[in-house]
Motif scaffolding. Structure first.
Motif, PDB file in Angstrom:
ATOM      1  N   CYS A  17       0.822  -1.211   0.000  1.00  0.00           N
ATOM      2  CA  CYS A  17       0.000   0.000   0.000  1.00  0.00           C
ATOM      3  C   CYS A  17       0.855   1.259   0.000  1.00  0.00           C
ATOM      4  O   CYS A  17       2.061   1.229   0.257  1.00  0.00           O
ATOM      5  CB  CYS A  17      -0.940   0.006   1.204  1.00  0.00           C
ATOM      6  SG  CYS A  17      -0.119  -0.156   2.802  1.00  0.00           S
ATOM      7  N   GLU A  18       0.165   2.370  -0.294  1.00  0.00           N
ATOM      8  CA  GLU A  18       0.773   3.695  -0.218  1.00  0.00           C
ATOM      9  C   GLU A  18       0.074   4.488   0.874  1.00  0.00           C
ATOM     10  O   GLU A  18      -1.153   4.572   0.901  1.00  0.00           O
ATOM     11  CB  GLU A  18       0.646   4.425  -1.546  1.00  0.00           C
ATOM     12  CG  GLU A  18       1.292   5.817  -1.515  1.00  0.00           C
ATOM     13  CD  GLU A  18       1.162   6.553  -2.834  1.00  0.00           C
ATOM     14  OE1 GLU A  18       2.135   6.571  -3.601  1.00  0.00           O
ATOM     15  OE2 GLU A  18       0.065   7.093  -3.090  1.00  0.00           O
ATOM     16  N   ALA A  20      -0.306   8.232   2.518  1.00  0.00           N
ATOM     17  CA  ALA A  20      -0.097   9.645   2.186  1.00  0.00           C
ATOM     18  C   ALA A  20      -0.572  10.521   3.337  1.00  0.00           C
ATOM     19  O   ALA A  20      -1.619  10.253   3.937  1.00  0.00           O
ATOM     20  CB  ALA A  20      -0.842  10.018   0.907  1.00  0.00           C
ATOM     21  N   ARG A  32       4.475  10.873   0.976  1.00  0.00           N
ATOM     22  CA  ARG A  32       3.957   9.569   0.588  1.00  0.00           C
ATOM     23  C   ARG A  32       5.031   8.525   0.827  1.00  0.00           C
ATOM     24  O   ARG A  32       6.218   8.785   0.578  1.00  0.00           O
ATOM     25  CB  ARG A  32       3.551   9.543  -0.899  1.00  0.00           C
ATOM     26  CG  ARG A  32       2.432  10.499  -1.257  1.00  0.00           C
ATOM     27  CD  ARG A  32       2.123  10.465  -2.744  1.00  0.00           C
ATOM     28  NE  ARG A  32       1.131  11.463  -3.099  1.00  0.00           N
ATOM     29  CZ  ARG A  32      -0.176  11.247  -3.058  1.00  0.00           C
ATOM     30  NH1 ARG A  32      -0.634  10.045  -2.696  1.00  0.00           N
ATOM     31  NH2 ARG A  32      -1.035  12.197  -3.378  1.00  0.00           N
ATOM     32  N   HIS A  33       4.633   7.379   1.293  1.00  0.00           N
ATOM     33  CA  HIS A  33       5.574   6.274   1.374  1.00  0.00           C
ATOM     34  C   HIS A  33       4.848   4.960   1.156  1.00  0.00           C
ATOM     35  O   HIS A  33       3.647   4.849   1.391  1.00  0.00           O
ATOM     36  CB  HIS A  33       6.347   6.278   2.702  1.00  0.00           C
ATOM     37  CG  HIS A  33       5.545   5.827   3.877  1.00  0.00           C
ATOM     38  ND1 HIS A  33       4.857   6.700   4.692  1.00  0.00           N
ATOM     39  CD2 HIS A  33       5.324   4.586   4.394  1.00  0.00           C
ATOM     40  CE1 HIS A  33       4.261   6.029   5.652  1.00  0.00           C
ATOM     41  NE2 HIS A  33       4.510   4.749   5.504  1.00  0.00           N
ATOM     42  N   ARG A  34       5.600   3.986   0.683  1.00  0.00           N
ATOM     43  CA  ARG A  34       5.040   2.665   0.407  1.00  0.00           C
ATOM     44  C   ARG A  34       5.468   1.684   1.484  1.00  0.00           C
ATOM     45  O   ARG A  34       6.603   1.726   1.962  1.00  0.00           O
ATOM     46  CB  ARG A  34       5.479   2.166  -0.980  1.00  0.00           C
ATOM     47  CG  ARG A  34       4.886   2.990  -2.113  1.00  0.00           C
ATOM     48  CD  ARG A  34       5.124   2.370  -3.468  1.00  0.00           C
ATOM     49  NE  ARG A  34       4.456   3.128  -4.515  1.00  0.00           N
ATOM     50  CZ  ARG A  34       3.196   2.938  -4.869  1.00  0.00           C
ATOM     51  NH1 ARG A  34       2.460   2.024  -4.248  1.00  0.00           N
ATOM     52  NH2 ARG A  34       2.648   3.658  -5.827  1.00  0.00           N
ATOM     53  N   ARG A 212      10.384  -3.981   0.597  1.00  0.00           N
ATOM     54  CA  ARG A 212      10.320  -3.048   1.734  1.00  0.00           C
ATOM     55  C   ARG A 212      11.010  -3.668   2.938  1.00  0.00           C
ATOM     56  O   ARG A 212      10.384  -4.016   3.929  1.00  0.00           O
ATOM     57  CB  ARG A 212       8.861  -2.721   2.083  1.00  0.00           C
ATOM     58  CG  ARG A 212       7.998  -2.343   0.892  1.00  0.00           C
ATOM     59  CD  ARG A 212       8.391  -1.012   0.309  1.00  0.00           C
ATOM     60  NE  ARG A 212       7.695  -0.819  -0.969  1.00  0.00           N
ATOM     61  CZ  ARG A 212       8.070   0.046  -1.901  1.00  0.00           C
ATOM     62  NH1 ARG A 212       9.128   0.807  -1.690  1.00  0.00           N
ATOM     63  NH2 ARG A 212       7.396   0.156  -3.017  1.00  0.00           N
TER      64      ARG A 212
END
Length: 250
Positions: A17-18, A20, A32-34, A212
């Motif tokens: 997912c992202e 924000a 924003r980060h994943r 990740r």
């Protein structure tokens, strides 16, 4: 009544997912980060091959008061203190798991449904970077919307005032969460989480971890990094009030 869930637990799932965050006051800032999140029944965590188990652990010490024998028992105690019996309700939890011994969950969500499938409640468990936690009991409407007064210090750039307006549908094929902070007639902060469901196969877990690595460490480090950037922009820092632990939560 038994405290164990009556229905068969659904299979664990992964949501790449992202996340924000958008601030509009006192100045504009967006990030924003994943990452990836797990959706699990806390009584039936993922059964991974032995070498992968350190990459996804779900421990009772990381949730609610930290002293319950299980995550479900901690949730049941929190709800009981507020006049709600969890009983045989089905529980789904959206959270990061421990990765190599480290975990940080800014937000853990619990969707609770009665055995007949009707919603019982939703619980939003929030952790800040000061080692504190706070839970919000939510009763969402048919559009999965809920509002609740802000009671917990999360960001050093916002006072503990205002209200959260949330839309938190139980994840299906897609994950789509929205949290607005409302203060002084405006919405100075909005957070969203968007992702797509993946079966929690060994291959899917490995792909998430390789893409990740140390995801939970990256989340806590990212919060501090962006906090420093905001401080250097001279955003006023709000004093942190003394945190009063809730019953069943520390």
């Amino acid at each position: 009544m038994s405290s164990a869930p009556a229905a068969r637990a659904p299979a664990p799932a992964l949501y790449p997912c992202e996340v924000a965050h958008v601030r509009t006051a006192p100045s504009t800032y967006a990030l924003r980060h994943r990452t990836y999140l797990w959706l699990v029944d806390p009584d039936a965590p993922p059964r991974l091959p032995l070498p992968l188990r350190p990459l996804a652990r779900f421990d009772a010490r990381d949730h609610f008061g930290g002293g319950a024998p299980s995550i479900r028992a901690g949730l049941a105690a929190f709800l009981a203190a507020r006049g709600i019996e969890l009983g045989d309700a089905r529980v789904l939890m959206l959270a990061h798991g421990r990765v190599l011994g480290h975990v940080f969950n800014p937000l853990t969500l619990y969707w609770c449904r009665r055995p007949d499938g009707t919603p019982l409640c939703t619980v939003a468990e929030v952790h800040n970077t000061y080692g504190e936690r706070h839970c919000y009991l939510l009763h969402a409407d048919e559009e999965h919307r809920a509002t609740v007064d802000k009671e917990f210090y999360v960001s050093p750039f916002f006072d503990v005032e205002g209200r959260y307006r949330m839309r938190l549908p139980e994840p299906g094929e897609r994950l789509a969460l929205t949290v607005h902070l409302e203060q002084d007639g405006g919405r100075p902060f909005t957070a969203t989480v968007r992702g797509e469901r993946r079966p929690a196969t060994t291959g899917a877990v490995l792909r998430c971890v390789l893409r990740r690595p140390l995801a939970t460490l990256a989340v806590s480090a990212g919060i501090r990094y962006h906090g420093i950037r905001l401080y250097l922009r001279r955003l006023p820092v709000r004093p942190r009030p003394r945190h009063s632990p809730q019953e069943g939560v520390q």
